[in-house]
Enzyme design. Structure first.
Site, short mmCIF file in Angstrom:
data_model
loop_
_atom_site.label_atom_id
_atom_site.label_comp_id
_atom_site.label_asym_id
_atom_site.label_seq_id
_atom_site.Cartn_x
_atom_site.Cartn_y
_atom_site.Cartn_z
N GLU A 1 8.57 9.09 -10.49
CA GLU A 1 7.12 9.27 -10.50
C GLU A 1 6.57 9.38 -11.93
O GLU A 1 5.52 8.86 -12.23
CB GLU A 1 6.71 10.48 -9.66
CG GLU A 1 6.83 10.23 -8.16
CD GLU A 1 5.95 9.09 -7.67
OE1 GLU A 1 4.96 8.76 -8.34
OE2 GLU A 1 6.28 8.52 -6.61
N TYR B 1 -1.25 14.61 -9.53
CA TYR B 1 -0.67 13.46 -8.85
C TYR B 1 0.84 13.66 -8.64
O TYR B 1 1.36 13.50 -7.53
CB TYR B 1 -0.91 12.15 -9.64
CG TYR B 1 -0.05 11.05 -9.10
CD1 TYR B 1 -0.41 10.38 -7.94
CD2 TYR B 1 1.19 10.76 -9.69
CE1 TYR B 1 0.42 9.43 -7.39
CE2 TYR B 1 2.02 9.80 -9.14
CZ TYR B 1 1.63 9.14 -7.99
OH TYR B 1 2.47 8.22 -7.43
N ASP C 1 -3.28 7.56 -6.43
CA ASP C 1 -3.18 6.89 -7.72
C ASP C 1 -4.28 5.81 -7.79
O ASP C 1 -5.10 5.69 -6.88
CB ASP C 1 -1.77 6.31 -7.95
CG ASP C 1 -1.49 5.12 -7.04
OD1 ASP C 1 -2.29 4.85 -6.11
OD2 ASP C 1 -0.47 4.44 -7.25
N CYS D 1 -3.93 -5.43 -2.04
CA CYS D 1 -5.32 -5.14 -2.42
C CYS D 1 -5.36 -4.90 -3.93
O CYS D 1 -5.70 -3.83 -4.41
CB CYS D 1 -5.81 -3.91 -1.65
SG CYS D 1 -7.60 -3.71 -1.73
N CYS E 1 -6.50 -10.85 0.64
CA CYS E 1 -7.05 -10.35 1.90
C CYS E 1 -6.46 -11.07 3.11
O CYS E 1 -6.31 -10.48 4.19
CB CYS E 1 -8.57 -10.46 1.89
SG CYS E 1 -9.31 -9.50 0.55
N CYS F 1 -3.61 -9.20 4.46
CA CYS F 1 -3.79 -7.76 4.56
C CYS F 1 -3.73 -7.28 6.01
O CYS F 1 -4.40 -7.83 6.89
CB CYS F 1 -5.15 -7.39 3.96
SG CYS F 1 -5.47 -5.63 4.03
N CYS G 1 -11.59 -3.82 7.44
CA CYS G 1 -11.92 -3.50 6.05
C CYS G 1 -13.44 -3.57 5.85
O CYS G 1 -14.07 -4.59 6.09
CB CYS G 1 -11.23 -4.49 5.12
SG CYS G 1 -11.79 -4.33 3.42
S1 SF4 Z 1 -8.97 -6.89 3.39
FE1 SF4 Z 1 -9.85 -5.10 2.33
S2 SF4 Z 1 -8.17 -3.64 2.12
FE2 SF4 Z 1 -7.28 -5.64 2.60
S3 SF4 Z 1 -6.80 -6.62 0.63
FE3 SF4 Z 1 -8.84 -7.28 1.19
S4 SF4 Z 1 -10.22 -5.81 0.22
FE4 SF4 Z 1 -8.20 -4.88 0.26
#
Ligand code: SF4
Length: 289
Positions: A35, A118, A136, A189, A196, A199, A205
């Site tokens: 860390e 943190y 973070d 992200c 996205c 994701c 989102c």
């Molecule tokens: S969909 Fe939203 S959370 Fe996922 S990578 Fe894109 S901006 Fe980030």
């Protein structure tokens, strides 16, 4: 729910990088070392040094017995070398006051020298599975986008940022969820070009649902490296790491042409305890003269 726990935990189980400090056999000391190293240095550069450190200093007391000079030498080119001395101070406190065992709870971790908000929470979560918000830069960005619908995170605010994440944590597997949030920010992200399409929380989102608005908060400070005091300090330390004997100032003078900046950097290294001057006016890593 925009960052659904089960969705992220399942995604993490399938895609997480196999990193040595995530393996079940990794000790809490190994997690703490990782860390501190990872705070300002990418995984690829940390991994080989982390292996060397854990082989050389498998317990806090092993590292506590090393000199500052040895620790700085072993830190190599990870950058921000004051972290090495912070880790050394924490190792000494753990060895002396904690029976050589990294503490389990956040408050005791916070009481160690050199351990901030943190790191204390990251160790409690990732070494001991505790439920606590681990925030973070990557996590702040994911939450800003997925939960608040913003293009990026604004300036950090420890209390607000931790509250934001605390309400998301599931009762079960909170630490895995925290690791998944960090992984999502690190790999998918990302700051400049979020992937996205890959994701796991795309459908919920809020940034997507809001039509991907541009970030409209305060401008971010971009950290440059070339020509900075940080670069010059690194070059000066490189000279001392490359020799086992104290060196004359003329050896240090050779690394940077701007005498004013060079001397300022050398002074700051002396003040930070990263370099020492011998009685004869030579320069060395601490404890190595
Ligand atoms: S969909 Fe939203 S959370 Fe996922 S990578 Fe894109 S901006 Fe980030």
């Amino acid at each position: 729910m925009s960052l659904d726990a089960q969705t992220l935990i399942d995604w993490f189980a399938k895609t997480a990088r196999d990193l040595p400090w995530r393996r079940p056999e990794c000790t809490a000391w190994g997690v703490l070392v990782s860390e501190i190293m990872l705070q300002q240095t990418p995984v690829a550069r940390v991994e080989p040094v982390w292996h060397e450190w854990l082989a050389r200093w498998p317990k806090p007391s092993d590292m506590a017995a090393a000199s500052h000079g040895e620790v700085l030498r072993a830190w190599g080119k990870l950058g921000y070398p004051r972290r090495a001395l912070r880790l050394h101070a924490a190792a000494q406190a753990i060895a002396t006051d904690r029976g050589d065992e990294v503490p389990h709870d956040v408050d005791t971790l916070l009481a160690l020298p050199g351990i901030g908000a943190y790191t204390a929470r990251a160790v409690a979560a990732f070494a001991y599975g505790k439920k606590c918000p681990v925030v973070d830069t990557n996590v702040r960005r994911v939450v800003a986008r997925a939960v608040h619908g913003a293009g990026d995170a604004g300036p950090p605010s420890t209390t607000k940022d931790m509250n934001d994440v605390e309400v998301l944590l599931p009762d079960e597997k909170a630490a895995v969820y925290s690791a998944a949030l960090m992984e999502l920010g690190a790999l998918v992200c990302t700051a400049r070009t979020p992937r996205c399409a890959d994701c796991p929380v795309f459908d919920t989102c809020k940034w997507q649902l809001n039509g991907r608005p541009a970030y409209d908060g305060p401008a971010k400070v971009v950290q440059k490296f070339a020509g900075t005091d940080r670069q010059v300090r690194g070059l000066l330390l490189d000279v001392l790491r490359g020799t086992s004997e104290p060196v004359e100032k003329v050896r240090l003078d050779a690394v940077w042409s701007d005498a004013g900046q060079r001397d300022r950097c050398l002074d700051s290294l002396l003040v930070d305890g990263l370099v020492e001057q011998t009685a004869g006016g030579l320069f060395a890593l601490p404890g190595e003269h």
